[in-house]
Design an enzyme around this catalytic site. Structure first.
Site: not given
Ligand code: XMP
Length: 519
Positions: A55, A82-83, A168, A170, A226, A375
């Site tokens: 964050g 992290c945060y 991070h 990710e 979609d 998506k």
């Protein structure tokens, strides 16, 4: 069967959605919730583990986002990022301080202890950091697992099943990040890899069957991935009690009205009502040049046309005694996260118009079969449903269609000019094998005329801009460095084949500061 779930509590990081996507890439279901959700809501999901995201704040900021600290005592494994690490340290009695030097970007981390989170990883990792504060003193029971030359990079209290890393995992810039997330979800949390397309399709079809019962549903089709995947899923559940409405708003691409109908009916077996309202839309667009007004005119007119058709369909159903009406919408997970994020919905840069506006005076209930999906997952499901590649791999196309690519007034004549140019861009990009590599590639008709010369004749005609961008999600984008040969062919074909265009320019603006569409 209960799906194994990892809950991600969002403290406002720009990377939170990425954590969910990465975890889902190895078929484990993950949900993002704002960090402020009541603890009961987290418990109700029976998570196998909880990830605390990064964050932008410091734990000392007056408006620092905070989760119910009870989450740290749930007894399921926790991974702070992290945060998230700082939140754990701060709330469990350690000390977080502002660092003399911010760590931002690439860093090298040394792993200093064996822990299941790092199983199979080398002793040093290249990672991505983005933080100002760091942990100075660890809470009781915690020990150091990783460090950089400046700061704490990883901690653990195995007895409480709490792990945390300052970097991070990710992001793509942390190459071993996926393994770390895998270790956490599979080995530490024991999550099952049961978030598969078959499982999703089966459970969604069952849920829609149960929801709709003997009712009827309508669905607005745009021809895009979609709405088509949503329609096919619902049709699997309720068959021809689903009616799809496909509206020609006068600003579709060349031949699209005909082609989409054919694909939807013949290849997907959908029950489609096609409405050619192009004159109605173009009439309303006459004289309109302001981009937002164009969008609103098209959005409002769409709802009116859709509403009229929906009423006809439901009138017919009522005669058979059916009262309950459903509307299928192709809402995706990023919209769901966005509308409940800790920051609230982000402000509007352009008002978006999508198919399926709610008919005003009809009491329709919503079915949103894709609201848990990103998506790329929608495309995966579409493939598993056996849908043709021309739909699954179609580049995004905006709801207001070519109208936002015709600068100035939208007239039937200008639509026809742009349709021809657009067709050439798509053809050439496909021929060059670039259609799936770029996020979008299209032509824009500018309200600028210039002088040219053709066959010894002076010309004075329109300018066309070609735009091609690379992007992961449409939120940010880089202009695509198309090969000169491709640009050369596009340009010479447009100028020689499209009457009304005598000059082609290439748009080299990224997003930000530009947007992808020109209006
Ligand atoms: P911008 O132009 O805002 O576009 O950078 C980001 C992405 O959104 C698409 N777009 C739309 N999609 N309804 C849609 O469904 C709309 O009104 C709309 N406007 C823009 C655009 O094509 C790009 O992929």
């Amino acid at each position: 069967m209960d799906t194994s779930t990892i809950v991600i509590l969002d403290f406002g990081s720009q990377y939170t959605q990425l954590i969910a996507r990465r975890i889902r890439e190895f078929n484990v279901f993950s949900v993002v919730l704002p960090c402020t959700v009541p603890l009961e809501q987290v418990k109700a999901l029976k998570p196998k583990g909880v990830v605390l995201s990064g964050g932008p704040c410091s734990v000392y900021d007056a408006d620092a986002p905070a989760a119910d600290a009870g989450v740290l005592g749930l007894g399921v494994p926790i991974l702070g990022i992290c945060y998230g690490l700082q939140f754990i340290v701060h709330h469990l009695g350690g000390k977080v301080v502002g660092a003399a030097a911010r760590e931002y970007g690439h860093a090298e981390v040394t792993l200093v202890a064996e822990t299941p989170l790092f199983r199979g990883l080398p002793g040093t990792l290249d990672v991505w950091m983005s933080h100002g504060d760091h942990a100075e003193a660890l809470p009781e029971g915690f020990s150091l697992t990783a460090k950089t030359s400046n700061a704490v990079a990883g901690i653990v209290d195995e007895s409480r099943k709490i792990w945390a890393v300052q970097f991070h995992p990710e992001v793509a810039h942390t190459p071993q990040g996926m393994e770390l997330l895998r270790n956490f979800c599979l080995d530490i949390c024991g999550a099952k890899q049961d978030w598969t397309p078959e499982h999703f399709i089966q459970s969604t079809v069952e849920r829609v069957k149960a929801q709709v019962g003997s009712g009827h549903a309508i669905c607005g089709l745009s021809g895009g991935v979609d709405s088509s995947v949503a329609a096919v899923l619902v049709a699997r559940a309720i068959g021809d009690r689903l009616t799809c409405i496909f509206v020609n708003n006068g600003v579709l691409r060349k031949d699209e009205f005909r082609k989409v109908q054919a694909t939807m009916r013949e290849q997907l077996g959908l029950n489609v009502v096609a409405v050619d309202a192009s004159e109605r839309f173009l009439g309303k667009l006459a004289g309109v040049t302001d981009p937002e007004t164009k969008r609103k005119v098209i959005g409002n007119e769409f709802i009116r046309v859709f509403d009229d058709e929906a009423k006809k369909i439901f009138e017919a159903e009522k005669s058979t005694g059916e009262e309950i009406a459903w509307l299928v919408q192709g809402t995706l997970y990023p919209d769901v996260i966005e509308s409940s994020s800790v920051h609230g919905p982000s402000h509007t840069i352009k008002s978006h118009h999508n198919v399926g506006g709610l008919p005003a005076d009809m009491k329709l209930k919503l079915i949103e079969p894709l609201r848990d999906l990103f998506k790329d997952e929608v495309r995966r499901i579409g493939r598993d449903l056996g849908m043709p590649a021309e739909i699954i791999e179609r580049q995004p196309f905006p709801g207001p269609g070519l109208a936002v690519r015709i600068l100035g007034e939208v007239t039937a004549e200008r639509v026809a000019i742009l349709q021809e140019a657009d067709q050439i861009v798509v053809d050439e990009i496909k021929k060059a094998g670039l259609y799936r590599k770029v996020w979008q590639s299209f032509a824009v008709l500018l309200p600028v005329k210039s002088v040219g010369v053709m066959g010894d004749q002076r010309t004075y005609a329109n300018t066309c801009a070609v735009r091609a961008v690379e992007s992961e999600d449409g939120m940010t984008a880089d202009w695509a460095p198309l090969p000169f040969e491709v640009l050369r062919t596009i340009s010479s074909r447009i100028v020689s084949e499209v009457r009304g265009i005598n000059r082609v320019v290439y748009d080299i603006t990224s997003k930000p500061p530009g947007t992808i569409e020109w209006e």
